[in-house]
Write a protein that holds these residues in place. Structure first.
Motif, mmCIF file in Angstrom:
data_model
loop_
_atom_site.group_PDB
_atom_site.id
_atom_site.type_symbol
_atom_site.label_atom_id
_atom_site.label_comp_id
_atom_site.label_asym_id
_atom_site.label_seq_id
_atom_site.Cartn_x
_atom_site.Cartn_y
_atom_site.Cartn_z
ATOM 1 N N ARG A 266 19.928 50.044 40.818
ATOM 2 C CA ARG A 266 19.854 48.591 40.983
ATOM 3 C C ARG A 266 20.514 47.888 39.797
ATOM 4 O O ARG A 266 21.238 46.901 39.974
ATOM 5 C CB ARG A 266 18.395 48.155 41.124
ATOM 6 N N LEU A 267 20.289 48.397 38.578
ATOM 7 C CA LEU A 267 20.944 47.834 37.395
ATOM 8 C C LEU A 267 22.465 47.937 37.518
ATOM 9 O O LEU A 267 23.202 46.988 37.194
ATOM 10 C CB LEU A 267 20.473 48.564 36.135
ATOM 11 N N ALA A 268 22.931 49.097 37.988
ATOM 12 C CA ALA A 268 24.376 49.293 38.144
ATOM 13 C C ALA A 268 24.944 48.324 39.181
ATOM 14 O O ALA A 268 26.003 47.715 38.970
ATOM 15 C CB ALA A 268 24.663 50.737 38.548
ATOM 16 N N ALA A 269 24.240 48.164 40.306
ATOM 17 C CA ALA A 269 24.717 47.260 41.353
ATOM 18 C C ALA A 269 24.737 45.813 40.870
ATOM 19 O O ALA A 269 25.680 45.055 41.146
ATOM 20 C CB ALA A 269 23.841 47.401 42.592
ATOM 21 N N GLU A 270 23.697 45.429 40.143
ATOM 22 C CA GLU A 270 23.626 44.043 39.670
ATOM 23 C C GLU A 270 24.749 43.736 38.677
ATOM 24 O O GLU A 270 25.171 42.586 38.538
ATOM 25 C CB GLU A 270 22.269 43.784 39.008
ATOM 26 N N MET A 271 25.245 44.757 37.977
ATOM 27 C CA MET A 271 26.339 44.542 37.030
ATOM 28 C C MET A 271 27.612 44.076 37.721
ATOM 29 O O MET A 271 28.447 43.384 37.115
ATOM 30 C CB MET A 271 26.613 45.828 36.235
ATOM 31 N N VAL A 272 27.791 44.452 38.990
ATOM 32 C CA VAL A 272 29.013 44.059 39.721
ATOM 33 C C VAL A 272 28.676 43.123 40.881
ATOM 34 O O VAL A 272 29.443 43.005 41.831
ATOM 35 C CB VAL A 272 29.766 45.312 40.238
ATOM 36 N N ARG A 273 27.537 42.464 40.782
ATOM 37 C CA ARG A 273 27.074 41.598 41.869
ATOM 38 C C ARG A 273 28.120 40.560 42.269
ATOM 39 O O ARG A 273 28.321 40.299 43.461
ATOM 40 C CB ARG A 273 25.783 40.905 41.430
ATOM 41 N N ASN A 274 28.785 39.951 41.297
ATOM 42 C CA ASN A 274 29.753 38.894 41.577
ATOM 43 C C ASN A 274 31.197 39.389 41.572
ATOM 44 O O ASN A 274 32.123 38.585 41.654
ATOM 45 C CB ASN A 274 29.597 37.762 40.553
ATOM 46 N N ARG A 275 31.411 40.700 41.506
ATOM 47 C CA ARG A 275 32.767 41.261 41.452
ATOM 48 C C ARG A 275 33.188 41.746 42.831
ATOM 49 O O ARG A 275 33.293 42.938 43.101
ATOM 50 C CB ARG A 275 32.813 42.399 40.429
ATOM 51 N N VAL A 276 33.429 40.793 43.753
ATOM 52 C CA VAL A 276 33.839 41.164 45.112
ATOM 53 C C VAL A 276 35.224 41.803 45.115
ATOM 54 O O VAL A 276 35.659 42.352 46.141
ATOM 55 C CB VAL A 276 33.807 39.939 46.045
ATOM 56 N N ASP A 277 35.943 41.709 43.978
ATOM 57 C CA ASP A 277 37.258 42.336 43.868
ATOM 58 C C ASP A 277 37.163 43.832 43.600
ATOM 59 O O ASP A 277 38.182 44.527 43.596
ATOM 60 C CB ASP A 277 38.063 41.663 42.750
ATOM 61 N N LEU A 278 35.927 44.313 43.373
ATOM 62 C CA LEU A 278 35.746 45.733 43.050
ATOM 63 C C LEU A 278 35.302 46.553 44.270
ATOM 64 O O LEU A 278 34.636 47.578 44.112
ATOM 65 C CB LEU A 278 34.716 45.891 41.925
ATOM 66 N N GLU A 279 35.643 46.098 45.452
ATOM 67 C CA GLU A 279 35.317 46.890 46.641
ATOM 68 C C GLU A 279 36.247 48.105 46.725
ATOM 69 O O GLU A 279 37.409 48.025 46.307
ATOM 70 C CB GLU A 279 35.475 46.030 47.910
#
Length: 374
Positions: free
Chosen positions: A45-58
């Protein structure tokens, strides 16, 4: 770069705890397994929250949220599973990952539905596998699968009724049916196998560590082992009430292989990572013979067969009765022994059937009934 390295480390540690949790569960250490799953969830969950707003990292972003949502579901945190899955869908995930995130939402909704009814889905599984000419890897003729699955579930419920000390009754006790429910999971490719999982009522009081579902599955496997080994005397001594014994044999007949289309029916129970397997290879015709012998031990009595349409089933008289109209429009009255009406006879109403039985005066005492092609 340091941020991405930290993200990778969090994910790797989460997966390490998830693997340790799976191993602990396989070893039967459920408490230890839950500790590892909770830690895996926290880290992922911590890892996911780190890229929460990085939709460019799909697709990395949605993969992390899918993993975290699945761990939340495994941990029993339904609301968190829904939140994490929704966050994963909020980005721009590939179609395959999006479908998996929606699957998490559907499974969370299913568990919530069970919880609202007072049930919890047990981890232990009961698997039915088929092998034969009509079975390939992951595919089987539906008419060979569905009746066997239905008969197995009926047999599980009847075993629960017997193990609860209830006298046999065609009408299954409502209170006992509310005790646990059976669900079918996705078919598996292993010749052909389907999985049954149980949901047990959390409102029912029982002894610590006791599960009616587990006891019922163990009893069914033991009885099936006896039948497979042709230990009929021992089986009869175990199932003392005649109605239950006949019911077991006739349901087992529906499950048993025919010897060609289906050569083996296997049962596997998984509990705390440990498997117990039973292979049923005794032919259906042999089970029919054993049941017929049990229903009519007097060899001097006249055996008869009648083909026709099942028109009437009457459970209101002193004895259960059915009526069969044959091709000559003659109606035959058939007495149904206790234990056979609801599970064996009722599914054939208004169908063309072949009835085998013993002639007693003007009546026929039913030994077996099987559906015929129209």
């Amino acid at each position: 770069m340091k941020r991405m390295t930290s993200l990778s480390q969090l994910h790797d540690r989460a997966m390490d705890h998830a693997a340790k949790g799976d191993l602990a569960r396989m070893m039967g250490n459920n408490e230890e397994a839950q500790v590892h799953i909770r830690e895996a969830l926290r880290l992922e969950r911590l890892a996911a929250e780190m890229v929460r707003n990085r939709v460019d990292l799909e697709p990395s972003r949605s993969i992390l949220f899918r993993s975290a949502a699945s761990l939340a579901l495994e941990n029993g945190d339904l609301r968190e599973a829904e939140r994490l899955a929704a966050m994963g869908l909020y980005g721009n995930p590939p179609d395959e990952i999006a479908d998996e995130l929606r699957d998490v939402l559907e499974r969370a909704n299913f568990h919530r539905h069970l919880n609202l009814q007072g049930y919890v889905l047990l981890e232990d599984e009961f698997q039915i596998s088929l092998a034969g000419d009509n079975v390939a890897d992951g595919i089987a003729e539906i008419e060979e699968v569905v009746p066997r699955a239905e008969s197995t579930v009926r047999l599980l419920y009847r075993t629960a009724q017997r193990k609860s000390g209830k006298t046999f009754s065609d009408k299954f006790p409502k209170a006992l049916r509310q005790r646990f429910q059976a669900y079918m999971a996705v078919p598996r490719a292993a010749s052909f196998a389907i999985t049954i999982r149980f949901a047990e009522n959390t409102d029912q009081e029982c002894m610590p560590g006791f599960s009616l579902c587990c006891e019922v599955v163990d009893e069914l496997l033991t009885c099936t082992e006896m039948l497979a080994a042709n230990q009929i005397r021992a089986l009869k001594e175990r199932i003392l009430e005649t109605a239950y014994f006949l019911n077991f044999l006739r349901l087992a007949e529906k499950i048993a292989p025919d010897g060609r289309k289906i050569r083996t029916v296997g049962f596997t129970a998984t509990r705390s990572g440990t498997e117990r397997r039973v292979n049923l290879q005794i032919p259906r015709a042999e089970v029919d013979r054993l049941a017929h012998q049990e229903a009519s031990p007097d060899r001097q009595e006249e055996s008869v067969e009648v083909e026709g349409t099942l028109l009437l089933a009457n459970s209101l008289s002193r004895q259960d009765q059915i009526s069969i109209r044959d091709a000559k429009d003659e109606v035959h009255k058939v007495i149904v022994p206790e234990g056979l009406m609801d599970d064996i006879v009722r599914p054939h109403w208004n169908r063309r059937v072949r009835v085998k039985g013993i002639r007693r005066g003007k009546e026929i005492s039913l030994s077996s009934i099987e559906q015929q092609e129209e």
